[in-house]
Design a protein around this motif. Structure first.
Motif, mmCIF file in Angstrom:
data_model
loop_
_atom_site.group_PDB
_atom_site.id
_atom_site.type_symbol
_atom_site.label_atom_id
_atom_site.label_comp_id
_atom_site.label_asym_id
_atom_site.label_seq_id
_atom_site.Cartn_x
_atom_site.Cartn_y
_atom_site.Cartn_z
ATOM 1 N N ASP B 166 0.838 -1.203 0.000
ATOM 2 C CA ASP B 166 0.000 0.000 0.000
ATOM 3 C C ASP B 166 0.870 1.249 0.000
ATOM 4 O O ASP B 166 0.576 2.233 -0.688
ATOM 5 C CB ASP B 166 -0.925 0.005 1.226
ATOM 6 N N LEU B 171 -0.787 4.474 -1.225
ATOM 7 C CA LEU B 171 -2.135 4.348 -0.668
ATOM 8 C C LEU B 171 -2.115 4.292 0.859
ATOM 9 O O LEU B 171 -3.099 3.907 1.484
ATOM 10 C CB LEU B 171 -2.793 3.062 -1.198
ATOM 11 N N TYR B 174 -4.924 6.006 2.823
ATOM 12 C CA TYR B 174 -6.173 5.228 2.918
ATOM 13 C C TYR B 174 -6.040 4.192 4.021
ATOM 14 O O TYR B 174 -6.929 3.981 4.837
ATOM 15 C CB TYR B 174 -6.468 4.487 1.610
ATOM 16 N N ARG B 175 -4.898 3.534 3.978
ATOM 17 C CA ARG B 175 -4.670 2.455 4.942
ATOM 18 C C ARG B 175 -4.665 3.002 6.369
ATOM 19 O O ARG B 175 -5.228 2.401 7.282
ATOM 20 C CB ARG B 175 -3.327 1.785 4.632
ATOM 21 N N LEU B 559 -13.854 4.403 1.376
ATOM 22 C CA LEU B 559 -12.387 4.395 1.370
ATOM 23 C C LEU B 559 -11.857 3.052 0.881
ATOM 24 O O LEU B 559 -10.916 2.992 0.074
ATOM 25 C CB LEU B 559 -11.849 4.660 2.783
ATOM 26 N N THR B 560 -12.468 2.001 1.367
ATOM 27 C CA THR B 560 -12.050 0.652 0.976
ATOM 28 C C THR B 560 -12.171 0.489 -0.534
ATOM 29 O O THR B 560 -11.259 -0.001 -1.216
ATOM 30 C CB THR B 560 -12.935 -0.396 1.693
ATOM 31 N N SER B 563 -9.700 2.840 -2.323
ATOM 32 C CA SER B 563 -8.329 2.344 -2.159
ATOM 33 C C SER B 563 -8.087 1.142 -3.067
ATOM 34 O O SER B 563 -7.049 1.029 -3.711
ATOM 35 C CB SER B 563 -8.123 1.952 -0.696
#
Lengths: 176, 723
Positions: B166, B171, B174-175, B559-560, B563
């Motif tokens: 990620d 990313l 997001y994580r 978000l999931t 992402s």
């Protein structure tokens, strides 16, 4: 909002006498009566398939209610319940989960949960709080209490049949 | 993007005096044997940007645990690193210094901006983060190809691997957001809040139930006592209180109590106090009633006289008994005079006997002396002749001696016997005399008690008692009078007691109604809690909290989704490069191609990554060390390009990238880097002379080579620059 102690005791007595199954049907009819009382244009109370109650209060307020009673902190929603609500949504009714927790100082929760957020299984009541229709609750809950107290003795004596008669009369009145 | 242009290092790890590196060509090569300072040069850039974040266990790099920043061979231990970037608005300069104060390293960081602004410390750290949008972890996996860190992607636990990828894909925000949402535990908090509300509701329910049962019992008891349910109201209670107050007032007037203050409650809340007042006031009035006071006095007097009567009777009996004992004794043993006479007589007899004994003893002594004389002066007697007549008289002396002793002894014994007898009689008479005295004393005492009692009676009756009076009769007469008076007083009191009892009965009724209503009032308070503004506000807060949690769930879901979509996009973009680089560098005969996939972790909602061969199998278990390094390099190079605009640094740093690579792999790597050099500046540290030659020949971009030739404690690395 919370049901008065006296009303709660009436509900308990009805449930103790008729058991949870019939009690659910009695509650459904009492709630339907409450909708009549507030002057709804159209009320359909179903004993069989489909959502439990359809209500048209005004042209802008059309609700399809799936009723649940529970003692715990959650209520079980089945796929059939969700499908039934979805069917009514197609017809322009706003789907609503109406949950009455049979505990002192609890009252109806009318939750308009987006059907995409609903999945079969136990839904915590704390989650339903997010989708409450407060205005509708405020207008219906006191009337529901009045219906319980008003019909308590007759319900206890004659059961669901009595309420069927009252509802039938209400429907007749509305047709006239 | 930010282009690295200059680095100055002083006192950092193996460095001593300030060493400057100018990055004025697209490719910078740091060459030389191991331990001469190449990696430290790259580390200095990292430390300048991230400070303590790149030191220690949290880095995930084993060699960074206990990692030393300051050159251990310099006494002062001061460190200074400056990194200069060319950015969108000009030159940006970062300096980080560390000095040793009281054995602790103190860091100072400053950032110099193109407009001349300088910020320091926390402000500088914040600006570094916001400007470069890179944490140390991001930098380590997307800019600085650190062999060990990249290998994590292939070998570590799925969670860490997914986390690292990620970051590679840019990313991590997001994580972090998704991780933050998960760590916040909103569902648990909401459940806890709802649970607390529920506990409160249950406790109120229990209180209601207890009070309801109590009220039910009290009502049943009240009904048994004749109180109707209609009477169980505040109005009735207040009216009842008023009636009681008026009755108490009437009673006070009747009793003539002058200091009476009436008290009538006007509100229900005053009833408890009123009940106490009534109790105290009736007690006070009762004790102040004249009849009651008279009754108390009469009863006291009656009790007193009865006590005296009882004592008089006892004293009289005791006196009579003492008199009788005395009379009987005198009759039997004589009075004082008779006894005295008898004593004198006995005493005289004893005295006479004593004289006789004395005389007998004197006579015996005379005879004893005479016999002795005869023995001394008249041997003839011994020889058996009479000393007077000379006639033969054998044993005459002995005969006389025996005869005399026998006679004297008999006389004395008789006298002793008579004396003992007299003595015994005397003692007996003296005993009678003593007994008589005791009886006389008893009699006197009994008489004295009786007289005292009579005096007390006289005092109690308040009159003089003559010898001729019978005190008992006087007492009885007085007691009869008291009894008569008491009967009259009792009659008067009974009437008043009826009034008091009436008050108490009314008070008991009031108490019953008051307690029922008080309990109902308490129950009402609890019931009303759930209709109070505060409780309704609490309900609304819970509803809001629930809405917030649902909103966060929606955000999390979005978000999931975003992402994953972004990851898919980047992987799709990097997929070709990853596959191409791996195939080109590794040339593995069993792996025709490499695919990277992203899915959603059903539990966490986070991205989950997997490497697959073209045939759908996981290739990593069959890869050699060299192959794994190829895969790590391919992944790093492929994904670092895929980060696109999210990456603010325009350069890549590779530290010893040819570990475990064969000659052919090294050649391919050099050619891959030639491609990358078209898009990114490269800083490559390598001890591999073969690879250095390959870079020199294969990469066509402008290059500068810093050669690390030696290192000493005193001077640090010796570095030469060649273009």
């Amino acid at each position: 909002m919370s049901v008065n102690v006296k009303t709660f005791q009436h509900l308990q007595q009805i449930r103790d006498k008729f058991g949870p199954g019939i009690f659910g049907k009695i509650i459904q009819k009492l709630l339907a009566l409450a909708f009549y009382e507030i002057g709804s244009q159209h009320v359909v109370e179903r004993g069989v398939q489909g959502v439990d109650i359809d209500v048209v209060i005004t042209d802008a307020q059309k609700y399809a209610f799936e009723l649940k009673t529970t003692e715990g902190e959650g209520t079980l929603i089945s796929k059939e319940n969700i499908d039934a609500l979805r069917d009514r949504q197609k017809d322009g009714y706003r789907p609503v989960l109406a949950v009455l927790r049979i505990q002192l100082f609890e009252d109806w929760i009318f939750a308009s949960v987006p059907l995409s957020h609903l999945h079969p299984g136990t839904v915590p009541l704390s989650r339903l709080r997010a989708y409450r229709l407060k205005e509708l609750e405020i207008s219906i809950c006191p009337i529901f209490e009045r219906m319980v107290d008003q019909h308590f003795s007759s319900v206890l004596e004659r059961g669901e049949g009595y309420l069927l008669e009252v509802l039938s009369q209400k429907r007749g009145d509305r047709i006239v | 993007m930010f282009e690295l242009t200059r680095l100055k290092v002083h006192g950092f790890r193996g460095f001593v005096d300030e060493q400057e590196f100018i990055f004025d060509q697209p490719v910078v090569l740091l060459c030389g044997e191991n331990h001469l300072g190449k990696s430290s040069t790259l580390n200095a850039i990292e430390w300048c940007l991230f400070g303590d974040s790149c030191v220690g266990k949290q880095t995930g790099i084993r060699e960074r645990i206990g990692w030393e920043i300051a050159n251990r061979y310099l006494p002062a231990g001061n460190v200074a690193v400056t990194v200069e970037f060319s950015g969108p608005k000009g030159i940006y300069k970062v300096t980080r210094e560390q000095s040793i104060t009281k054995k602790r390293g103190v860091q100072r960081v400053a950032m110099f901006l193109p407009d001349g602004t300088v910020v320091h410390e926390d402000e500088a750290e914040l600006l570094l983060y916001t400007l470069f949008r890179s944490s140390f972890q991001d930098f380590m996996t997307t800019v600085y190809q650190h062999q060990e860190a990249i290998r994590v992607i292939l070998t570590q636990e799925p969670r860490e691997r997914n986390d690292a990828i990620d970051r590679l894909l840019g990313l991590s925000q997001y994580r972090e957001l998704l991780g933050g949402i998960a760590r916040a535990g909103l569902d648990t908090i909401l459940k806890d809040m709802d649970g607390k509300r529920d506990n409160f509701r249950v406790r109120c329910g229990q209180a209601i139930s207890t009070l309801s049962n109590l009220i039910k019992e009290e009502i049943a008891k009240a009904v048994r006592e004749g109180i109707t349910e209609k009477e169980m109201t505040e109005q009735v209670a207040l009216q009842l209180a008023k009636n009681i107050a008026e009755t108490v007032k009437s009673l006070a007037q009747e009793l003539g109590v002058v200091d009476f203050q009436s008290n009538i409650p006007t509100v229900f809340g005053d009833i408890a106090e009123f009940r106490e007042w009534v109790k105290n006031e009736t007690d006070r009035l009762w004790t102040q009633t004249p009849d009651v006071a008279k009754q108390t006095g009469l009863v006291q007097e009656q009790r007193n006289l009865n006590t005296l009567k009882s004592k008089l009777e006892t004293d009289k009996v005791e006196e009579a008994t003492a008199q009788k004992n005395m009379t009987d004794f005198v009759k039997q043993f004589g009075d004082d005079q008779a006894l005295d006479k008898a004593i004198q007589k006995q005493q005289k007899t004893i005295s006479d006997l004593d004289d006789q004994i004395r005389k007998t003893n004197a006579k015996a002594n005379l005879i004893r002396e005479a016999v002795q004389y005869l023995e001394d002066v008249a041997p003839a007697v011994i020889e058996g002749r009479c000393p007077l007549c000379g006639a033969g008289a054998p044993n005459l002396l002995q005969h006389l001696k025996d005869e005399w002793e026998k006679k004297v002894k008999a006389e004395v014994a008789e006298l002793d016997r008579q004396r003992k007898k007299c003595k015994s009689s005397l003692e007996q008479i003296e005993g009678f005399k003593y007994k008589l005295k005791v009886l006389q004393k008893d009699l006197q005492s009994a008489k004295s008690r009786y007289n005292d009692c009579v005096k007390n009676i006289a005092a109690a009756l308040k009159r003089k008692i003559e010898e001729t009076d019978d005190p008992l009769s006087l007492l009885n007469k007085c007691l009869e009078q008291i009894e008569k008076e008491l009967k009259l007083v009792d009659k008067a009191i009974t009437e008043k007691r009826k009034t008091i009892s009436g008050i108490y009965d009314q008070l008991a009724k009031l108490r019953t109604i008051h307690e029922i209503l008080t309990h109902e009032h308490k129950r009402g308070i609890i019931e009303r809690i759930f209709k109070t503004d505060q409780f309704l506000k609490l309900e609304e807060l819970l509803n809001s909290a629930s809405r917030f949690v649902e909103d966060v769930k929606t955000i999390k879901s979005t978000l999931t989704e975003v992402s994953r979509e972004e990851a898919e996009t980047k992987i799709n973009a990097a997929g070709a490069a990853l596959n191409s680089y791996f195939c080109r560098i590794a040339k593995h005969p069993a792996i025709a191609g490499l695919v990277m996939e992203v899915t959603e972790d059903s539990k966490t909602g986070l991205n989950s990554y997997a490497f697959k061969s073209k045939d759908g199998t996981d290739p990593t278990p069959i890869l050699s060390q060299g192959d794994l390094n190829c895969l790590a390099l391919s992944l790093f190079l492929g994904l670092s390009e895929a980060t696109g605009e999210t990456q603010r640094f325009s350069f890549l740093m590779l530290d010893d990238p040819t570990q475990s690579l064969g000659p052919e792999m090294k050649g391919e790597l050099a050619r891959v880097l030639e491609d990358i050099a078209n898009r990114r500046n490269l800083i490559i540290a390598t001890p591999d002379t073969e690879f250095k030659e390959l870079i020199t020949t294969e990469i066509t971009k402008g290059k500068v080579v810093y050669t690390f030739t030696s290192w000493t404690k005193a001077d640090g690395p010796k570095v030469t620059k060649a273009s």
